[in-house]
Design a protein around this motif. Structure first.
Motif, PDB file in Angstrom:
ATOM      1  N   GLN A 125       1.001  -1.063  -0.066  1.00 53.40           N
ATOM      2  CA  GLN A 125       0.290   0.224  -0.472  1.00 53.40           C
ATOM      3  C   GLN A 125       0.750   0.896   0.554  1.00 53.40           C
ATOM      4  OE1 GLN A 125      -2.738  -0.282   2.839  1.00 53.40           O
ATOM      5  NE2 GLN A 125      -3.626  -1.680   2.152  1.00 53.40           N
ATOM      6  N   LEU A 126       2.183   1.330   0.995  1.00 53.24           N
ATOM      7  CA  LEU A 126       2.970   2.547   1.472  1.00 53.24           C
ATOM      8  C   LEU A 126       3.544   2.982  -0.003  1.00 53.24           C
ATOM      9  CD1 LEU A 126       3.460   4.942   2.339  1.00 53.24           C
ATOM     10  CD2 LEU A 126       5.370   3.556   3.765  1.00 53.24           C
ATOM     11  N   GLU A 127       4.438   1.919  -0.843  1.00 51.92           N
ATOM     12  CA  GLU A 127       4.074   1.586  -1.736  1.00 51.92           C
ATOM     13  C   GLU A 127       3.977   2.347  -2.753  1.00 51.92           C
ATOM     14  OE1 GLU A 127       7.589  -0.938  -5.631  1.00 51.92           O
ATOM     15  OE2 GLU A 127       5.719  -1.812  -3.599  1.00 51.92           O
ATOM     16  N   THR A 128       2.243   1.918  -3.625  1.00 53.60           N
ATOM     17  CA  THR A 128       1.164   2.525  -4.161  1.00 53.60           C
ATOM     18  C   THR A 128       1.436   3.514  -4.053  1.00 53.60           C
ATOM     19  OG1 THR A 128       0.297   0.513  -4.949  1.00 53.60           O
ATOM     20  CG2 THR A 128      -0.703   2.187  -5.226  1.00 53.60           C
ATOM     21  N   PHE A 129       0.703   4.529  -3.088  1.00 54.33           N
ATOM     22  CA  PHE A 129       1.433   5.795  -2.968  1.00 54.33           C
ATOM     23  C   PHE A 129       2.467   6.485  -3.353  1.00 54.33           C
ATOM     24  CE2 PHE A 129       2.616   9.187   0.288  1.00 54.33           C
ATOM     25  CZ  PHE A 129       1.695   9.885  -0.342  1.00 54.33           C
ATOM     26  N   ALA A 135       5.277  10.099  -9.383  1.00 54.19           N
ATOM     27  CA  ALA A 135       4.798  10.487 -10.939  1.00 54.19           C
ATOM     28  C   ALA A 135       3.860  11.809 -10.596  1.00 54.19           C
ATOM     29  CB  ALA A 135       4.024   9.205 -11.383  1.00 54.19           C
ATOM     30  N   ALA A 136       3.632  11.981 -10.063  1.00 48.66           N
ATOM     31  CA  ALA A 136       2.112  13.038  -9.784  1.00 48.66           C
ATOM     32  C   ALA A 136       3.328  14.283  -9.653  1.00 48.66           C
ATOM     33  CB  ALA A 136       1.768  13.292  -9.583  1.00 48.66           C
ATOM     34  N   LEU A 137       4.153  15.156  -8.805  1.00 48.87           N
ATOM     35  CA  LEU A 137       5.374  15.497  -8.332  1.00 48.87           C
ATOM     36  C   LEU A 137       6.867  16.064  -9.981  1.00 48.87           C
ATOM     37  CD1 LEU A 137       5.924  15.229  -4.727  1.00 48.87           C
ATOM     38  CD2 LEU A 137       4.864  17.151  -6.138  1.00 48.87           C
ATOM     39  N   GLU A 138       6.371  14.240 -10.135  1.00 46.33           N
ATOM     40  CA  GLU A 138       7.587  14.581 -11.363  1.00 46.33           C
ATOM     41  C   GLU A 138       6.776  15.135 -12.721  1.00 46.33           C
ATOM     42  OE1 GLU A 138       9.122  10.912 -12.093  1.00 46.33           O
ATOM     43  OE2 GLU A 138      10.626  11.252 -10.418  1.00 46.33           O
ATOM     44  N   ALA A 139       5.795  14.651 -12.796  1.00 48.32           N
ATOM     45  CA  ALA A 139       5.262  15.743 -13.861  1.00 48.32           C
ATOM     46  C   ALA A 139       4.542  17.083 -13.457  1.00 48.32           C
ATOM     47  CB  ALA A 139       3.960  14.917 -13.838  1.00 48.32           C
ATOM     48  N   ALA A 144      -2.831  16.801  -9.019  1.00 46.17           N
ATOM     49  CA  ALA A 144      -2.501  14.975  -8.801  1.00 46.17           C
ATOM     50  C   ALA A 144      -1.802  14.460  -8.083  1.00 46.17           C
ATOM     51  CB  ALA A 144      -2.310  14.926 -10.053  1.00 46.17           C
ATOM     52  N   ALA A 145      -0.282  14.952  -7.166  1.00 44.50           N
ATOM     53  CA  ALA A 145      -0.455  15.004  -6.248  1.00 44.50           C
ATOM     54  C   ALA A 145      -0.876  15.275  -4.471  1.00 44.50           C
ATOM     55  CB  ALA A 145       1.077  15.756  -6.061  1.00 44.50           C
ATOM     56  N   VAL A 146      -1.541  16.453  -4.857  1.00 43.19           N
ATOM     57  CA  VAL A 146      -2.781  16.659  -3.442  1.00 43.19           C
ATOM     58  C   VAL A 146      -3.737  15.925  -3.191  1.00 43.19           C
ATOM     59  CG1 VAL A 146      -3.926  18.410  -2.878  1.00 43.19           C
ATOM     60  CG2 VAL A 146      -2.061  18.941  -3.123  1.00 43.19           C
ATOM     61  N   GLU A 147      -4.745  15.605  -4.837  1.00 44.06           N
ATOM     62  CA  GLU A 147      -5.759  13.954  -4.877  1.00 44.06           C
ATOM     63  C   GLU A 147      -5.085  13.004  -4.005  1.00 44.06           C
ATOM     64  OE1 GLU A 147      -8.872  12.600  -4.447  1.00 44.06           O
ATOM     65  OE2 GLU A 147      -8.747  14.840  -4.824  1.00 44.06           O
ATOM     66  N   VAL A 148      -3.862  12.662  -4.189  1.00 39.56           N
ATOM     67  CA  VAL A 148      -3.442  10.892  -4.036  1.00 39.56           C
ATOM     68  C   VAL A 148      -3.231  11.469  -2.523  1.00 39.56           C
ATOM     69  CG1 VAL A 148      -1.071   9.553  -4.057  1.00 39.56           C
ATOM     70  CG2 VAL A 148      -2.191  10.836  -6.400  1.00 39.56           C
ATOM     71  N   ASN A 149      -2.444  12.196  -2.089  1.00 39.99           N
ATOM     72  CA  ASN A 149      -2.244  12.401  -0.810  1.00 39.99           C
ATOM     73  C   ASN A 149      -4.065  12.168   0.255  1.00 39.99           C
ATOM     74  OD1 ASN A 149       0.268  12.401   0.692  1.00 39.99           O
ATOM     75  ND2 ASN A 149       0.149  13.751  -1.469  1.00 39.99           N
ATOM     76  N   LEU A 150      -5.143  13.134  -0.522  1.00 43.76           N
ATOM     77  CA  LEU A 150      -6.141  13.018   0.079  1.00 43.76           C
ATOM     78  C   LEU A 150      -6.673  11.312  -0.652  1.00 43.76           C
ATOM     79  CD1 LEU A 150      -7.724  16.375  -1.652  1.00 43.76           C
ATOM     80  CD2 LEU A 150      -6.477  15.798   1.125  1.00 43.76           C
ATOM     81  N   ALA A 151      -6.300  10.762  -1.213  1.00 36.35           N
ATOM     82  CA  ALA A 151      -7.063   9.292  -1.278  1.00 36.35           C
ATOM     83  C   ALA A 151      -6.835   8.786  -0.434  1.00 36.35           C
ATOM     84  CB  ALA A 151      -7.128   8.778  -2.881  1.00 36.35           C
TER      85      ALA A 151
END
Length: 267
Positions: A125-129, A135-139, A144-151
């Motif tokens: 799970q942690l690796e997926t996050f 990936a979002a930050l590199e782009a 997208a990075a914020v939404e990943v953290n919210l999810a």
């Protein structure tokens, strides 16, 4: 709002006299995560601060990034020699590092969803996050990075994305976005780390310790919390079945009752 000598933003309120409470926020938030609890908390002597790179603590570190030194700097600025440390997620790891490196300053620990330096291994799970955030930050896609953290950290892996109360998601969205924007050019900043690391020295902690976990949190956090509770000699574990990573935001009234009872006990 006040600032320490090195630019760490903090608030202090409540009657001075009893042992103060110092609040350390989660990595996805800043000191505003305590807003809903602040009126109740300020019936005691309480300090909340923004760890560097969060909220109003905007100054890039001159050398290594050291959250422990920043906490100690706030204690020096407020004249606090001993306190109850309450830390959430990354802040819980910082609290433990303060207790290990300066045990005389810590009267008790209340560790909520222990993360940061207390995570012993990376789960699937942690690796997926991590991969999704990277990936979002590199782009350069902060949205997208914020939404990943919210999810992952607000909704948690056991609820549908977006299922948490909108006001909680909105508050964390603002705080996490602020942190990403403040630290966007901090790529070359290294963090000062304990050696041996905090998770390897849990048996050295002498302060009474309460650990709070949410059953809907990530497995790495649940594992680290149970590890802390089992290895710290004077520790107790509380588990809430219906919250994820941020119990103070999801159930502020219940959280305050638990904290108030804990402080009454250790005081």
């Amino acid at each position: 709002m006040n600032f320490s000598r090195t630019g760490i933003a903090f608030d202090r309120a409540g009657p001075i006299g009893a042992t103060p409470i110092v609040l350390l926020h989660a990595g996805v938030t800043d000191r505003r995560m305590w807003n809903n609890l602040w009126p109740d908390l300020t019936t005691r002597d309480v300090v909340r601060l923004d760890l560097r790179g969060h909220g109003d603590s905007v100054d890039r570190p001159a050398g290594l990034l050291s959250p422990v030194e920043d906490v100690l700097d706030v204690l020096a600025a407020t004249g606090i020699e001993r306190c109850h440390l309450v830390g959430v997620s990354f802040g819980a790891g910082v609290a433990v590092e303060v207790a290990l490196s300066h045990p005389e300053t810590v009267a008790s620990l209340f560790l909520v969803a222990p993360g940061g330096s207390l995570i012993t291994h990376e789960t699937a799970q942690l690796e997926t996050f991590d991969n999704a955030e990277t990936a979002a930050l590199e782009a350069d896609d902060i949205d997208a990075a914020v939404e990943v953290n919210l999810a992952w950290w607000v909704d948690g892996p056991h609820r549908e994305a977006g299922s948490t109360a909108p006001e909680i998601r909105s508050a964390v969205e603002r705080m996490q976005r602020r942190a990403f924007e403040l630290t966007s050019d901090w790529n070359e900043v290294d963090e000062d780390e304990l050696d041996p690391p905090a998770w390897a020295r849990l048996g050295d902690i002498e302060a009474p310790t309460l650990v709070l976990l949410g059953a809907l949190d990530m497995d790495a956090i649940i594992s680290s919390g149970k590890e802390v509770a089992s290895r710290v000699r004077n520790a107790r574990l509380v588990e809430w079945p219906d919250v994820a990573h941020l119990p103070p935001l999801e159930k502020p009234a219940d959280f305050y009752r638990l904290l108030d009872g804990w402080l009454s006990e250790v005081d």
